[in-house]
Design a protein around this motif. Structure first.
Motif, PDB file in Angstrom:
ATOM      1  N   TRP B  87     -42.986-124.183  -9.567  1.00  0.00           N
ATOM      2  CA  TRP B  87     -43.098-122.743  -9.069  1.00  0.00           C
ATOM      3  C   TRP B  87     -43.692-121.842 -10.352  1.00  0.00           C
ATOM      4  CZ3 TRP B  87     -37.562-122.666  -6.793  1.00  0.00           C
ATOM      5  CH2 TRP B  87     -37.565-123.292  -5.735  1.00  0.00           C
ATOM      6  N   GLY B  88     -44.785-120.976  -9.963  1.00  0.00           N
ATOM      7  CA  GLY B  88     -45.307-120.039 -11.062  1.00  0.00           C
ATOM      8  C   GLY B  88     -46.203-120.900 -11.723  1.00  0.00           C
ATOM      9  N   MET B  93     -46.409-117.724  -4.876  1.00  0.00           N
ATOM     10  CA  MET B  93     -46.421-116.996  -3.548  1.00  0.00           C
ATOM     11  C   MET B  93     -46.753-115.551  -3.755  1.00  0.00           C
ATOM     12  SD  MET B  93     -43.818-117.341  -0.580  1.00  0.00           S
ATOM     13  CE  MET B  93     -44.417-118.803   0.352  1.00  0.00           C
ATOM     14  N   PHE B  95     -45.727-112.126  -1.667  1.00  0.00           N
ATOM     15  CA  PHE B  95     -44.724-111.673  -0.533  1.00  0.00           C
ATOM     16  C   PHE B  95     -45.520-110.553   0.368  1.00  0.00           C
ATOM     17  CE2 PHE B  95     -42.324-114.441  -3.310  1.00  0.00           C
ATOM     18  CZ  PHE B  95     -41.334-115.009  -2.157  1.00  0.00           C
ATOM     19  N   GLN B  96     -44.751-110.440   1.420  1.00  0.00           N
ATOM     20  CA  GLN B  96     -45.307-109.399   2.311  1.00  0.00           C
ATOM     21  C   GLN B  96     -45.205-108.014   2.068  1.00  0.00           C
ATOM     22  OE1 GLN B  96     -43.944-110.031   6.422  1.00  0.00           O
ATOM     23  NE2 GLN B  96     -44.397-107.816   7.080  1.00  0.00           N
ATOM     24  N   ALA B 101     -40.840-106.601  -3.152  1.00  0.00           N
ATOM     25  CA  ALA B 101     -40.841-107.970  -4.038  1.00  0.00           C
ATOM     26  C   ALA B 101     -41.094-107.684  -5.530  1.00  0.00           C
ATOM     27  CB  ALA B 101     -42.235-108.632  -3.470  1.00  0.00           C
ATOM     28  N   LEU B 102     -41.283-106.362  -5.873  1.00  0.00           N
ATOM     29  CA  LEU B 102     -41.280-106.042  -7.240  1.00  0.00           C
ATOM     30  C   LEU B 102     -39.869-105.857  -7.735  1.00  0.00           C
ATOM     31  CD1 LEU B 102     -44.709-104.364  -7.740  1.00  0.00           C
ATOM     32  CD2 LEU B 102     -44.205-106.485  -8.166  1.00  0.00           C
ATOM     33  N   HIS B 103     -39.439-106.011  -8.921  1.00  0.00           N
ATOM     34  CA  HIS B 103     -38.389-105.484  -9.463  1.00  0.00           C
ATOM     35  C   HIS B 103     -38.504-104.037  -9.463  1.00  0.00           C
ATOM     36  CE1 HIS B 103     -34.760-105.174 -12.065  1.00  0.00           C
ATOM     37  NE2 HIS B 103     -34.510-106.315 -11.579  1.00  0.00           N
ATOM     38  N   GLN B 111     -42.895-107.605 -15.951  1.00  0.00           N
ATOM     39  CA  GLN B 111     -42.545-108.574 -14.900  1.00  0.00           C
ATOM     40  C   GLN B 111     -43.646-109.652 -14.829  1.00  0.00           C
ATOM     41  OE1 GLN B 111     -41.299-107.131 -11.095  1.00  0.00           O
ATOM     42  NE2 GLN B 111     -41.140-105.382 -11.707  1.00  0.00           N
ATOM     43  N   ILE B 112     -44.977-109.322 -15.064  1.00  0.00           N
ATOM     44  CA  ILE B 112     -46.161-110.087 -15.063  1.00  0.00           C
ATOM     45  C   ILE B 112     -45.927-110.970 -16.384  1.00  0.00           C
ATOM     46  CG2 ILE B 112     -48.558-110.499 -15.413  1.00  0.00           C
ATOM     47  CD1 ILE B 112     -48.711-107.667 -13.929  1.00  0.00           C
ATOM     48  N   GLU B 114     -43.281-111.978 -17.808  1.00  0.00           N
ATOM     49  CA  GLU B 114     -42.391-113.047 -17.523  1.00  0.00           C
ATOM     50  C   GLU B 114     -43.146-114.285 -16.815  1.00  0.00           C
ATOM     51  OE1 GLU B 114     -39.465-112.187 -14.593  1.00  0.00           O
ATOM     52  OE2 GLU B 114     -37.738-113.184 -15.677  1.00  0.00           O
ATOM     53  N   ALA B 115     -43.754-114.078 -15.880  1.00  0.00           N
ATOM     54  CA  ALA B 115     -44.444-115.077 -15.121  1.00  0.00           C
ATOM     55  C   ALA B 115     -45.467-115.845 -16.266  1.00  0.00           C
ATOM     56  CB  ALA B 115     -45.365-114.711 -13.871  1.00  0.00           C
ATOM     57  N   ARG B 118     -43.949-118.560 -18.483  1.00  0.00           N
ATOM     58  CA  ARG B 118     -43.382-119.807 -18.078  1.00  0.00           C
ATOM     59  C   ARG B 118     -43.947-120.848 -18.789  1.00  0.00           C
ATOM     60  NH1 ARG B 118     -42.122-121.217 -13.354  1.00  0.00           N
ATOM     61  NH2 ARG B 118     -41.388-122.994 -14.792  1.00  0.00           N
ATOM     62  N   ARG B 150     -43.273 -98.438 -13.332  1.00  0.00           N
ATOM     63  CA  ARG B 150     -42.395 -99.142 -12.523  1.00  0.00           C
ATOM     64  C   ARG B 150     -43.072 -99.155 -10.950  1.00  0.00           C
ATOM     65  NH1 ARG B 150     -39.218 -96.653 -15.979  1.00  0.00           N
ATOM     66  NH2 ARG B 150     -37.910 -98.273 -17.565  1.00  0.00           N
ATOM     67  N   MET B 166     -48.934-111.067 -10.625  1.00  0.00           N
ATOM     68  CA  MET B 166     -48.094-111.946 -11.098  1.00  0.00           C
ATOM     69  C   MET B 166     -47.771-113.322 -10.569  1.00  0.00           C
ATOM     70  SD  MET B 166     -44.036-110.300 -10.863  1.00  0.00           S
ATOM     71  CE  MET B 166     -43.439-110.609  -9.273  1.00  0.00           C
TER      72      MET B 166
END
Lengths: 327, 325
Positions: B87-88, B93, B95-96, B101-103, B111-112, B114-115, B118, B150, B166
């Motif tokens: 994953w990632g 994925m 999301f809709q 979907a964002l923190h 947030q990006i 963090e991805a 990985r 944010r 992300m």
């Protein structure tokens, strides 16, 4: 926002304190019983009681006494104890650190227990683990703190002899000794709030876990531990912060039983002694300090909300300004 | 080489009222850098299909059988930990609803990043820099400043761009997009879809786009699979399916697309009735109760996929382009 916030809070504080002091003063002075008679006891003759009343200033009308007392406080003078003539401010300053330390230690213990339990329960929500923790918490919430205190004293002090049943060791005798002497009372005061914190935080965390951004975090390959600590925790803190503020505020004036059981020289024990000795000046002073602490703590909690979730800060400003939020 | 291969996938959810079979023997394939559109009404099982294919559907509440292979690795056989490793990095994925979907509290740049992280060889500062680059790639102006914003401070379109940044941060080979434009304004939709095309072209990412909008899928994918009540109704290259929609549900969907061309200005025709209750689906063709061409056979016998031309298959006893008699 901060200047406006502080001014509004201060005004609120003044209003609350006026009401609290008036109510406290009234209720104490309308109660039957008289400080002079209480001090002199059986041996008091009508003449000596009257003399003492005059000495303590109890012969002037109640309204006048209230105004004098209030005026003194504005100059930092809380009056003198009827019982031993010591300044009330000194009594409070001497005893407040004990109560504050007791509350801080007990609530740190409560949080240290509640946060991991809430997190585990929320991650495993609906499973046997969650239900097990719930039952444990329910037990903790249903045992009154004084019952727990008796059990702790009986087990650790009497049966195992590990611990002095009572007595406070000041910080000057060493931090370890000092914390040790507060450990049992802190545990007794921690159990109930720990249960409350666990329930509140678990509920908020469970709600957060149901949100899409947690699915997104999982789909990003974030580990469960990191999801709990970095993604779920902060958005779930509002309920816990509120509870913590209320509990700490309440405990400042109401740790009476625990302080008495463990013979801790804090605000709670002096409050109990002063009420039974009709030492109204001391009671009024302690109540006023407790009320101030309560209001200040809850103002701090309001500030903390904004730190936890910046959206709340923005929302408040928008609402006060009467502006329409931009979609 | 195939990037994604779904074989005979069945996803069932036991409920107190009975078993809901959300995905019913679905097989699909996608090559590297190709775009597949999965189209269907809400409740057709398209989102469950996408989430299961990515390995996100939890085994507890769902019963899953069949096989999903992503770049040679069988996803369904892996543990949660094994899937998490993919994953990632291999598969991601979008999301809709980009707002949920964002923190809500973490700044978008973090947030990006963090991805990006990985990949354990990437340092913290590098990840932050890369996050800004990614924001530029997805077309966010003043990316360095925006990285500190944010989610609630951005517009819907920008949020979805962030969500896309992300998702592609770990350089996945395969990207699932679950209704990525449904929550957005029509004017923003087209630009987000163009962004997907660009990512596919420039980075060779294979995309599975789930949508209820056949029009969107037609313009932005290479292949299309139409789902109805958990089954594949029709699939094939977009051009072939659009030229000769054969299963009557596809034809009905085509008739429901509003046309903007002056010479063809006809009102879209809504499909009568509603999708079947998945607790008790009709025994034969699932679409039969709503189909103008249904016969007795449709009510009793399940149609199987029949090949019409190269890769274009349909499941219908009475194929044709007209949706109404």
């Amino acid at each position: 926002m901060t200047a406006r916030f502080v001014v509004l809070r201060l005004l609120r504080l003044v209003a609350v304190l006026l009401v609290v002091s008036a109510l406290c003063f009234l209720s104490l002075n309308l109660l039957p019983g008289d400080p002079a008679r209480a001090i002199l006891g059986e041996s008091g003759t009508p003449e000596s009681v009257a003399a003492l009343q005059q000495e303590l200033g109890l012969d002037v009308p109640m309204g006048e006494r209230y105004i004098t007392w209030l005026g003194g406080i504005l100059q930092g003078d809380f009056g003198r104890s009827y019982a031993n003539r010591l300044p009330v401010a000194d009594i409070i300053l001497q005893r407040a650190p004990v109560t504050i330390e007791l509350i801080l230690l007990s609530q740190l213990i409560a949080l240290a227990v509640a946060i991991p339990l809430a997190t585990v329960a929320a991650v495993k929500r609906g499973t046997a683990v969650d239900r097990g923790i719930s039952s444990l918490v329910f037990l903790a919430v249903s045992v009154p703190s004084f019952v727990l205190a008796f059990v702790l004293i009986w087990v650790f002090a009497i049966k195992l002899g590990l611990y002095p049943a009572n007595g406070f060791i000041p910080i000057s005798a060493g931090l370890g000794q000092n914390l040790g002497s507060l450990l049992l009372p802190s545990l007794a005061l921690a159990a109930g709030p720990a249960a409350l914190y666990q329930r509140v935080l678990r509920a908020d965390l469970a709600e957060t876990y149901g949100q899409e951004f947690m699915n997104v975090a999982r789909a990003k390959g974030v580990s469960p531990l990191r999801m709990a600590v970095r993604h779920a925790f902060r958005p779930s803190l509002l309920g816990l912060t509120t509870s913590l503020g209320v509990v700490v505020g309440v405990l400042i004036g109401s740790s009476v039983i625990i302080e008495n059981l463990f013979s801790l020289p804090g605000l709670g024990s002096i409050l109990a002694t002063s009420v039974s000795g009709r030492d109204y000046v001391v009671v009024q002073g302690v109540v006023l300090v407790a009320a101030t602490a309560f209001v200040v703590i809850n103002a701090v909690v309001d500030l903390v909300y904004g730190l936890i979730d910046p959206r709340l800060r923005k929302a408040r400003v928008t609402r006060r300004a009467g502006a329409v939020p931009v979609a | 080489m195939t990037l994604l291969s779904i074989r005979d996938l069945v996803v069932e959810f036991p409920t107190p009222a009975g078993v809901v079979r959300a995905v019913d023997h679905v097989s699909l394939e996608l090559g590297f850098g190709e775009r597949l559109g999965v189209v269907g009404e809400s409740g057709s099982g398209k989102s469950v299909l996408a989430r299961t294919a990515m390995g996100l559907t939890r085994k507890g509440p769902a019963r899953i059988s069949g096989e999903v292979v992503i770049d040679g690795r069988s996803i369904l056989g892996l543990s949660e930990r094994g899937r998490r490793a993919l994953w990632g990095r291999e598969v991601a994925m979008v999301f809709q609803d980009p707002l949920s979907a964002l923190h809500p509290i973490t700044p978008i740049g973090a947030q990006i990043a963090e991805a990006v992280r990985r990949d354990p060889s990437v340092k913290k500062e590098q990840a932050a820099k890369r996050a800004v680059e990614l924001l530029e790639i997805v077309g966010i102006p003043q990316a360095a400043r925006r990285a500190k914003s944010r989610a609630h401070e951005l517009s819907g379109g920008m949020r979805q761009r962030v969500a896309i940044a992300m998702a592609v941060a770990g350089r996945p080979k395969l990207l699932f997009a679950d209704e990525p434009t449904t929550a957005l304004d029509v004017t923003v939709q087209a630009r987000i879809l163009d962004l997907f095309d660009e990512l596919c072209r420039e980075f060779g990412i294979g995309i599975v786009m789930v949508s209820h909008d056949l029009g969107v899928v037609g313009r932005h994918t290479d292949h299309v699979a139409v789902m109805y009540a958990g089954r594949i109704a029709e699939r094939g290259p977009v051009k072939a399916v659009f030229a000769r929609p054969s299963m009557r549900y596809t034809s009905a969907l085509m008739a429901a697309i509003p046309s903007h061309r002056a010479e063809r200005q006809t009102l879209p025709k809504p499909i009568p009735g509603s999708p079947p209750n998945l607790l008790a689906p009709p025994p034969g063709c699932r679409f039969a109760p709503r189909c103008a061409f249904a016969t007795d056979r449709c009510g009793t016998e399940q149609p199987t996929l029949t090949e019409l031309s190269g890769g274009h298959e349909y499941a219908c006893w009475h194929p044709g382009q007209e949706a109404v008699r």
